[in-house]
Design a protein around this motif. Sequence first.
Motif, PDB file in Angstrom:
ATOM      1  N   UNK A  83       0.856  -1.192   0.000  1.00 28.42           N
ATOM      2  CA  UNK A  83       0.000   0.000   0.000  1.00 28.42           C
ATOM      3  C   UNK A  83       0.888   1.237   0.000  1.00 28.42           C
ATOM      4  N   UNK A  84       1.094   1.827  -1.158  1.00 29.45           N
ATOM      5  CA  UNK A  84       2.017   2.953  -1.281  1.00 29.45           C
ATOM      6  C   UNK A  84       1.370   4.289  -0.974  1.00 29.45           C
ATOM      7  N   UNK A  85       0.060   4.341  -0.875  1.00 25.28           N
ATOM      8  CA  UNK A  85      -0.614   5.613  -0.625  1.00 25.28           C
ATOM      9  C   UNK A  85      -1.279   5.658   0.754  1.00 25.28           C
ATOM     10  N   UNK A  86      -0.819   4.823   1.674  1.00 26.66           N
ATOM     11  CA  UNK A  86      -1.398   4.755   3.013  1.00 26.66           C
ATOM     12  C   UNK A  86      -1.075   6.011   3.820  1.00 26.66           C
ATOM     13  N   UNK A  87      -2.092   6.563   4.436  1.00 23.96           N
ATOM     14  CA  UNK A  87      -1.933   7.703   5.350  1.00 23.96           C
ATOM     15  C   UNK A  87      -2.534   7.301   6.686  1.00 23.96           C
ATOM     16  N   UNK A  88      -1.707   7.187   7.731  1.00 22.10           N
ATOM     17  CA  UNK A  88      -2.274   6.824   9.027  1.00 22.10           C
ATOM     18  C   UNK A  88      -3.194   7.915   9.547  1.00 22.10           C
ATOM     19  N   UNK A  89      -4.152   7.524  10.346  1.00 24.48           N
ATOM     20  CA  UNK A  89      -5.079   8.482  10.918  1.00 24.48           C
ATOM     21  C   UNK A  89      -4.328   9.378  11.902  1.00 24.48           C
ATOM     22  N   UNK A  90      -4.463  10.668  11.722  1.00 24.34           N
ATOM     23  CA  UNK A  90      -3.768  11.619  12.590  1.00 24.34           C
ATOM     24  C   UNK A  90      -4.465  11.711  13.938  1.00 24.34           C
ATOM     25  N   UNK A  91      -3.672  11.767  15.016  1.00 22.36           N
ATOM     26  CA  UNK A  91      -4.297  11.943  16.327  1.00 22.36           C
ATOM     27  C   UNK A  91      -4.939  13.313  16.445  1.00 22.36           C
ATOM     28  N   UNK A  92      -5.966  13.392  17.234  1.00 19.58           N
ATOM     29  CA  UNK A  92      -6.629  14.663  17.490  1.00 19.58           C
ATOM     30  C   UNK A  92      -5.719  15.526  18.367  1.00 19.58           C
ATOM     31  N   UNK A  93      -5.779  16.836  18.198  1.00 18.48           N
ATOM     32  CA  UNK A  93      -4.945  17.745  18.985  1.00 18.48           C
ATOM     33  C   UNK A  93      -5.206  17.610  20.471  1.00 18.48           C
ATOM     34  N   UNK A  94      -6.371  17.123  20.846  1.00 18.18           N
ATOM     35  CA  UNK A  94      -6.656  16.947  22.270  1.00 18.18           C
ATOM     36  C   UNK A  94      -5.962  15.707  22.844  1.00 18.18           C
ATOM     37  N   UNK A  95      -5.345  14.897  21.984  1.00 21.76           N
ATOM     38  CA  UNK A  95      -4.640  13.694  22.435  1.00 21.76           C
ATOM     39  C   UNK A  95      -3.243  13.990  22.979  1.00 21.76           C
ATOM     40  N   UNK A  96      -2.733  15.199  22.745  1.00 15.17           N
ATOM     41  CA  UNK A  96      -1.418  15.575  23.262  1.00 15.17           C
ATOM     42  C   UNK A  96      -1.396  17.075  23.522  1.00 15.17           C
ATOM     43  N   UNK A  97      -0.472  17.507  24.371  1.00 15.11           N
ATOM     44  CA  UNK A  97      -0.458  18.885  24.830  1.00 15.11           C
ATOM     45  C   UNK A  97       0.373  19.804  23.938  1.00 15.11           C
ATOM     46  N   UNK A  98      -0.055  21.051  23.881  1.00 13.06           N
ATOM     47  CA  UNK A  98       0.720  22.096  23.211  1.00 13.06           C
ATOM     48  C   UNK A  98       1.880  22.496  24.124  1.00 13.06           C
ATOM     49  N   UNK A  99       2.845  23.196  23.568  1.00 15.91           N
ATOM     50  CA  UNK A  99       3.988  23.648  24.354  1.00 15.91           C
ATOM     51  C   UNK A  99       4.108  25.166  24.335  1.00 15.91           C
ATOM     52  N   UNK A 100       4.595  25.703  25.442  1.00 14.15           N
ATOM     53  CA  UNK A 100       4.864  27.134  25.546  1.00 14.15           C
ATOM     54  C   UNK A 100       6.267  27.469  25.039  1.00 14.15           C
ATOM     55  N   UNK A 101       7.069  26.456  24.750  1.00 17.84           N
ATOM     56  CA  UNK A 101       8.468  26.671  24.351  1.00 17.84           C
ATOM     57  C   UNK A 101       8.556  27.464  23.047  1.00 17.84           C
ATOM     58  N   UNK A 102       9.508  28.391  23.026  1.00 13.48           N
ATOM     59  CA  UNK A 102       9.736  29.196  21.826  1.00 13.48           C
ATOM     60  C   UNK A 102      10.341  28.340  20.712  1.00 13.48           C
ATOM     61  N   UNK A 103       9.949  28.587  19.469  1.00  9.93           N
ATOM     62  CA  UNK A 103      10.539  27.870  18.344  1.00  9.93           C
ATOM     63  C   UNK A 103      12.057  28.021  18.332  1.00  9.93           C
ATOM     64  N   UNK A 104      12.749  26.931  18.040  1.00 13.39           N
ATOM     65  CA  UNK A 104      14.203  26.951  17.918  1.00 13.39           C
ATOM     66  C   UNK A 104      14.957  26.771  19.220  1.00 13.39           C
ATOM     67  N   UNK A 105      14.262  26.766  20.350  1.00 15.69           N
ATOM     68  CA  UNK A 105      14.948  26.597  21.632  1.00 15.69           C
ATOM     69  C   UNK A 105      15.183  25.120  21.917  1.00 15.69           C
ATOM     70  N   UNK A 106      16.125  24.846  22.815  1.00 18.85           N
ATOM     71  CA  UNK A 106      16.376  23.463  23.217  1.00 18.85           C
ATOM     72  C   UNK A 106      15.114  22.823  23.789  1.00 18.85           C
TER      73      UNK A 106
END
Length: 68
Positions: A13-36
Amino acid sequence: MPISVIEAVKMGFWDFEPEAPDASDFEATRAMPGTDEKLQVIAERVREGLPLWHPADRRNYDALEKYD
């Protein structure tokens, strides 16, 4: 039905796309882009098989206001 892209390719199956998790399944981060801190969050998401980006991740300095 395959559960990963690698498994799908092995099954032909070369065109398989797994189902994406919902955004509520994991937390957002306050970390600034590019930081460790942000890179550590992204690395942990990779290890857990989650999307790299959360729609509510902090994108710039001013975005901190929405977390307070």
